[in-house]
Design an enzyme around this catalytic site. Structure first.
Site, PDB file in Angstrom:
ATOM      1  N   CYS A  50      -8.692  51.403  89.450  1.00  0.00           N
ATOM      2  CA  CYS A  50      -7.644  51.970  90.472  1.00  0.00           C
ATOM      3  C   CYS A  50      -7.917  51.466  91.782  1.00  0.00           C
ATOM      4  CB  CYS A  50      -7.853  53.508  90.647  1.00  0.00           C
ATOM      5  SG  CYS A  50      -7.361  54.229  89.017  1.00  0.00           S
ATOM      6  N   ASN A  51      -9.028  51.022  92.105  1.00  0.00           N
ATOM      7  CA  ASN A  51      -9.358  50.517  93.611  1.00  0.00           C
ATOM      8  C   ASN A  51      -9.048  48.892  93.633  1.00  0.00           C
ATOM      9  OD1 ASN A  51      -9.690  52.924  94.717  1.00  0.00           O
ATOM     10  ND2 ASN A  51     -11.799  52.883  94.158  1.00  0.00           N
ATOM     11  N   ARG A  52      -9.323  48.138  92.651  1.00  0.00           N
ATOM     12  CA  ARG A  52      -9.523  46.757  92.782  1.00  0.00           C
ATOM     13  C   ARG A  52      -8.949  45.970  91.308  1.00  0.00           C
ATOM     14  NH1 ARG A  52     -14.067  48.998  93.515  1.00  0.00           N
ATOM     15  NH2 ARG A  52     -14.226  48.068  95.719  1.00  0.00           N
ATOM     16  N   SER A  61     -16.557  51.606  97.272  1.00  0.00           N
ATOM     17  CA  SER A  61     -15.509  52.186  96.664  1.00  0.00           C
ATOM     18  C   SER A  61     -14.974  53.019  97.747  1.00  0.00           C
ATOM     19  CB  SER A  61     -16.212  53.133  95.568  1.00  0.00           C
ATOM     20  OG  SER A  61     -16.846  52.337  94.419  1.00  0.00           O
ATOM     21  N   GLY A  72      -2.156  63.504  81.076  1.00  0.00           N
ATOM     22  CA  GLY A  72      -2.998  62.305  80.632  1.00  0.00           C
ATOM     23  C   GLY A  72      -4.364  63.063  80.051  1.00  0.00           C
ATOM     24  N   GLU A  98     -10.305  59.809  80.386  1.00  0.00           N
ATOM     25  CA  GLU A  98     -11.612  60.344  81.198  1.00  0.00           C
ATOM     26  C   GLU A  98     -11.124  61.204  82.323  1.00  0.00           C
ATOM     27  OE1 GLU A  98     -15.693  58.584  82.807  1.00  0.00           O
ATOM     28  OE2 GLU A  98     -14.372  57.220  81.836  1.00  0.00           O
TER      29      GLU A  98
END
Length: 408
Positions: free
Chosen positions: A46-48, A105, A185, A188
């Protein structure tokens, strides 16, 4: 490495470079055909999204790793140059060490990043895109990250995206207790988010596609809604979280508009690419949060924690640098040890013949002695790397090789 992450790129840019598992697999296979590339690992979260490349020095300098990433997404690297970060050599090694334990993060000390890095390496290995340089680098970084997690970023502190979501809601003054909540969803992150909402006192429902019903794990305290009925359910919900890997919106303004009645609706999008159409956040009574909303949270980390973590990681960085400097001498060590093993076995031949009359047994023993001697010598040679500086162990190994060749 070259990558785009949350520090330079907002969510609407990051989602353009986001890669599904099948995209990553294809890109890894294609990397094997790229001139000068001997190894590739792709991290997409999600971040990168990051490309990690190792290669042959003579053709590596002219390789544009950022262009490889942009090409895979069908985008022009020149249009996004300001969003890319490129690192190489020791800077890249240091960055990966910090990245793997969550120091880089959006959520400081992120608990999921180690697993994500492991998955990236596993996928590269499965696609035969992993070489020794990246294999050892990532293995060392993961080992260092585990040590930091146990010594500094204590594992009894929940640093997941779901826990950060709950902190964000508290910071915004939004109480979950008693609210009707829906989580879209069943992956995880979706399950973790549902569990957090249950713990906070929410009345939680989770969407589930019918064909996945048998394999699904539903968190305790949650009821199930058919995914196809999510819009109808939206009418009754006060808080909605979406966390899927779908390339399409799970909630659109056009379809959701008829189900948004008076009263505040809290929408939380934990997906990249985004699940919830951004225009929904502009509708009356709707508050929309996405991954970039976590930037408003005060970092749980401080300079002291980072300094302590970096002190631990320095050992692993040095370990990798020593291996990297030594790797060209691995074949030298192998040759020295093989010469030594053969020589020891030859010197004992006469005595073995006297004490072991059976030829088959004697030959087996000779081979075992040769292998044992070779292992001992190899271990001693590798010990030079641990106890001497490179400018000292290099001539030692070269001298040993010359001596070993004279044994022939």
């Amino acid at each position: 490495m070259a990558g785009i992450d949350y520090q330079k790129a907002p969510v609407q840019i990051r989602e353009q470079f986001s890669m599904t598992a099948s995209m990553v697999e294809r890109a890894l296979r294609e990397s094997r055909q790229t001139k000068g590339v001997t190894g590739c690992v792709i991290i997409s979260t999600c971040n990168r999204t990051e490309y990690w490349i190792s290669g042959e020095e003579e053709s590596f300098d002219c390789l544009d790793v950022a262009a490889l990433l942009a090409r895979e997404k069908g985008l022009e690297v020149s249009e996004y140059a300001g969003f890319f970060t490129v690192r190489e050599g020791r800077e890249a090694v240091h960055y990966l060490m910090e990245l793997s334990c969550g120091l880089r993060s959006q959520i400081f000390g992120d608990d999921q990043i180690i697993t994500q890095v492991k998955r990236a390496v596993d996928m590269a290995r499965e696609q035969e895109a992993l070489d020794a340089v990246l294999e050892i680098l990532f293995r060392t970084a993961i080992t260092g990250a585990k040590k930091v997690k146990s010594k500094v970023l204590l594992t009894n502190v929940d640093r997941s995206v779901a826990a950060a979501m709950r902190s964000l809601l508290e910071q915004e003054g939004i109480s979950v207790s008693g609210k009707r909540c829906m989580v879209i969803g069943n992956g995880e992150i979706g399950r973790l988010a549902a569990s957090e909402l249950v713990k906070a006192g929410g009345l939680v429902s989770m969407t589930l596609r019918q064909y996945k019903a048998k394999e699904a794990v539903i968190p305790a305290g949650c009821r199930v809604i058919d995914y196809q009925e999510r819009y109808e359910a939206l009418r009754k919900m006060e808080l909605v979280v979406s966390a899927t890997v779908s390339p399409h919106y799970t909630l659109t303004k056009e379809q959701a508009g008829d189900f948004l009645e008076e009263g505040e609706k809290i929408l939380i999008d934990l997906a990249i690419p985004r699940d919830i159409e951004p225009d929904l956040g502009r509708m009356p009574g709707v508050r929309l949060f996405d991954m970039d909303s976590f930037d408003t949270l005060k970092s749980e980390g401080d300079r002291r924690q980072i300094a302590v973590a970096d002190g631990i990681l320095k050992k692993y960085e040095l370990e990798y640098e020593q291996w990297y400097a030594f790797r060209e001498y691995i074949s030298v060590v192998k040759e020295i040890s093989e010469f030594a093993g053969e020589d020891v076995a030859a010197r004992l031949k006469k005595e073995l013949k006297q004490h072991v009359p059976e030829r088959e047994n004697r030959e087996a023993l000779e081979k075992a002695i040769g292998r044992a001697a070779a292992k001992v010598v190899a271990k001693l040679c590798y010990g030079l790397r641990e106890n001497l500086e490179p400018e000292t162990w290099r001539p030692c190994l070269e001298g040993l090789l010359s001596s070993a060749r004279e044994l022939e």
